[in-house]
Enzyme design. Structure first.
Site: not given
Ligand SMILES: C[S@@+](CC[C@H](N)C(=O)[O-])C[C@H]1O[C@@H](n2cnc3c(N)ncnc32)[C@H](O)[C@@H]1O
Length: 415
Positions: A74-75
């Site tokens: 998840v960036s």
């Protein structure tokens, strides 16, 4: 209230406050609609199993490793905010737009859903069924039931065939496959982390017919694209904890690598006096384009902390420093030299022509400072574009496209 006693909303607001300050420190503005979306979406719903405080740290959350390589995450919120800002800056407003996200996780798709509003749409695609299953479940749990989740290799057109106003890629690409351009409306925008000359930046590229031209770029790092567009990066050791990062197909003569750093070090300085927080990422691409043309062998140096602490190397950035390897001489951009809260730019070199190589690198740095630190502009043309049609600049021929990097119109004729 301490972080330990803050609930989801308090932590979220504190994270967004930090993002706004981080933007300001970089000379950027966190757009109000991006800020509002980030204050609205509970990030912890996309990082199940992670303690609440960690969901609101300004970092990527690792979801999957293959061997030692991260393939899904998840960036990091700051990167997501910057890329959404690039998209909104280019399109004016995202309200009512139709967006395709490449690389799913759910968090960015839900932010996009907030930004495009009821009259827009969001489709998110991932090559990994585990990721699409998780993203679909997280999106449903967060109440975003109208995001279309597709499992496919986004190197190819996504079915059903349609055009998008915005395509935002959240994996590191090496090339622009035709499908990304063709699925954009004319005037539509592609935001993509793209590696050119070994350096990855997030580019906002606007489609004009069969071409794309950049309107902004930001420093970034991402897990690599997989599937048919995958490209391997190779690391070659040149000393204990010191490596050269090479793109696929990039060859270097292994016989020159042994003992390269054991030669005495020569150094040269640009004589610049720059204020703290001067952004230097564009200097690296400037050097890459010029040194490639001049020295031929442009490489990227990476180093472990221990190698830097022991003094074997002193690179400008541990994770990616511009360097050249030419006729047995190795030169790289050095760490900054600080005097009275101002800094100078330098180069270190080892080998037979060390003094000359360091001097040449520093001349290019001086030229960049004298030119006012111009930002790069990236042009993406189809492979069949003839040389005569290319804008002035440094040309990189990739599998699907001809990329041209230029630095402002002042530079015409001097790629
Ligand atoms: C950094 S993660 C995406 C993060 C996500 N956008 C978020 O909201 O946090 C990158 C994703 O890109 C996906 N990916 C890599 N290559 C792909 C390809 N060719 N087509 C579609 N997805 C791909 C990976 O499986 C991985 O899940």
């Amino acid at each position: 209230m301490s972080v330990g006693t803050m609930g989801s909303e308090g932590l979220r607001n504190a994270m967004v406050d930090r993002l706004a300050a981080d933007h300001a420190a970089k000379g950027l503005t966190l757009r109000p609609e991006v800020e509002a979306a980030m204050r609205a979406v509970p990030r912890e719903l996309f990082t199940p199993g992670l303690p609440l405080e960690q969901a609101y740290e300004n970092e990527a959350v690792l979801k999957k490793l293959r061997g030692e390589e991260a393939v899904s995450s998840v960036s990091a919120p700051f990167l997501i905010a910057e890329m959404l800002g690039q998209a909104a800056d280019a399109l004016g407003s995202l309200a009512g737009r139709h967006a395709l996200e490449i690389g799913s996780g759910g968090y960015n798709a839900s932010l996009l859903r907030e930004l495009v509003g009821p009259s827009g749409s969001v489709t998110t695609v991932d090559i990994d069924p585990e990721v699409t299953d998780r993203a679909a479940a997280c999106l449903a749990a967060a109440g975003y039931n109208d995001v279309t989740v597709v499992c496919a290799d986004a190197e190819h057109p996504i079915a059903p065939a349609r055009r998008y106003d915005l395509i935002i890629v959240t994996a590191g690409a090496w090339d622009i496959p035709p499908a990304w351009r063709d699925q954009l409306t004319d005037g539509g925008v592609l935001v993509v982390p793209l590696r050119t000359f070994g350096i990855t930046k997030s580019w906002a590229l606007r489609r004009r017919g069969d071409r794309l031209v950049s309107e902004s770029s930001r420093q970034c790092g991402f897990v690599s694209v997989q599937g048919d567009g995958a490209q391997q990066v190779r690391y070659v050791d040149i000393a204990d904890g010191v490596h050269l990062r090479l793109d696929e197909g990039q060859q270097i003569d292994p016989t020159v690598l042994d003992g390269l750093l054991a030669h005495p070090r020569e150094e040269a300085w640009a004589g610049a006096s720059l204020p703290p927080r001067t952004v230097l990422i564009d200097l690296n691409l400037w050097l890459a384009t010029r040194l490639t043309r001049e020295a031929g062998e442009f490489v990227v140096l990476t180093a472990q902390k221990t190698a830097i602490e022991s003094g074997i190397v002193a690179p400008s950035w541990q994770f990616g420093t511009p360097a050249t390897l030419h006729d047995g001489t190795f030169a790289y951009r050095s760490a900054l030299r600080w005097t009275d809260r101002r800094f100078d730019l330098g180069a270190y070199a080892h080998g037979a022509e060390a003094a000359a190589a360091a001097g040449r690198m520093v001349e290019h740095m001086r030229a960049w400072v004298d030119a006012g630190g111009p930002p790069p502009v990236l042009h993406v043309l189809p492979t069949h574009a003839p040389d005569g049609d290319l804008p002035d600049g440094a040309v990189l021929d990739k599998r699907h496209s001809r990329l041209v990097l230029a630095f402002t119109s002042k530079e015409k004729g001097t790629p």
